[in-house]
Write an enzyme that holds these catalytic residues in place. Structure first.
Site, PDB file in Angstrom:
ATOM      1  N   ALA A   1       0.965  -1.425  -0.208  1.00  0.00           N
ATOM      2  CA  ALA A   1       0.010  -0.110   0.323  1.00  0.00           C
ATOM      3  C   ALA A   1       1.103   1.264   0.086  1.00  0.00           C
ATOM      4  O   ALA A   1       1.022   1.556  -0.765  1.00  0.00           O
ATOM      5  CB  ALA A   1      -0.577   0.403   1.189  1.00  0.00           C
ATOM      6  N   CYS A   2       1.190   1.549   1.092  1.00  0.00           N
ATOM      7  CA  CYS A   2       2.158   2.620   1.040  1.00  0.00           C
ATOM      8  C   CYS A   2       3.318   3.217   0.836  1.00  0.00           C
ATOM      9  O   CYS A   2       3.616   4.034   0.079  1.00  0.00           O
ATOM     10  CB  CYS A   2       2.045   3.275   3.198  1.00  0.00           C
ATOM     11  SG  CYS A   2       1.152   3.370   3.771  1.00  0.00           S
TER      12      CYS A   2
END
Length: 208
Positions: free
Chosen positions: A115-116
């Site tokens: 994700a990040c």
């Protein structure tokens, strides 16, 4: 003459995403000590070669904690930018910090890969950046999900690398004296058997 395909420090900025203990607890894709070792090596490489660093954190007060203290110690002049969005490129303060470096080659490391890390990488590629993901300085929830995220980023145009390749690509020639000692010390401290060998070689060639 064609330009070199190798990275030059003067063209690069480093983006460190969510290198926080709370997220490292969740990273099961590799040994956590190895992940921490790689992240520290990336940070020290940026410092040694005067590459600007943008660091960002999320949920630091409620779950993830601050940027890892030993990483912050390597980067005393860097203040991590706290954000709400999982995507650094959707946070105006963090995006402005990246743009302010003036660099269009972005070297990315952090947590979590799925994700990040992957979201800003995909966004940076869409915005015209060249992106290089330091795979061993990224961690995902599982080996499979980490690998899938790396593969998606690569398919979108990101180049995969590792901390040692980044360091040696910047140094390239051990006769570059201005960065020799810093580069050598990073290998000695973080390079496992290679580092042990460099330390041993120095002891062996000391004059009697």
């Amino acid at each position: 003459m064609a330009s070199s395909p190798l990275l030059e420090p003067a063209d690069c900025a480093v983006l460190l995403v969510d290198l926080q203990a709370g997220l490292a607890f969740a990273a099961g894709s590799s040994d956590r000590q190895a992940l921490r070792n790689a992240a520290l090596a990336v940070a020290r490489t940026a410092v040694a070669f005067d590459v600007p660093v943008v660091a960002s954190t999320s949920a630091s007060k409620v779950y993830s904690g601050p940027m890892m203290p030993d990483l912050q110690a390597v980067l005393p002049g860097v203040t991590a930018i706290e954000r709400r969005s999982m995507n650094v490129f959707e946070d105006q303060a963090a995006l402005s910090a990246i743009e302010a470096t003036g660099r269009r080659k972005l070297v990315v490391a952090g947590l979590l890969t799925e994700a990040c890390v992957s979201f800003p990488v995909l966004s940076a590629l869409a915005a015209g950046y060249e992106v290089f993901v330091v795979g061993d300085a990224c961690g995902g929830l599982t080996p499979a999900s980490h690998d899938f995220a790396l593969r998606r980023m690569e398919a979108a145009g990101a180049a995969m690398t590792c901390w040692l390749q980044l360091l040696l690509e910047f140094q390239r020639d051990w006769t570059r004296h201005e960065t020799y000692e810093a580069a050598r010390s990073i290998v000695v401290d973080h390079g496992g058997g290679y580092g042990i060998g460099l330390a041993y070689a120095r002891e062996m060639i000391q004059p009697a």
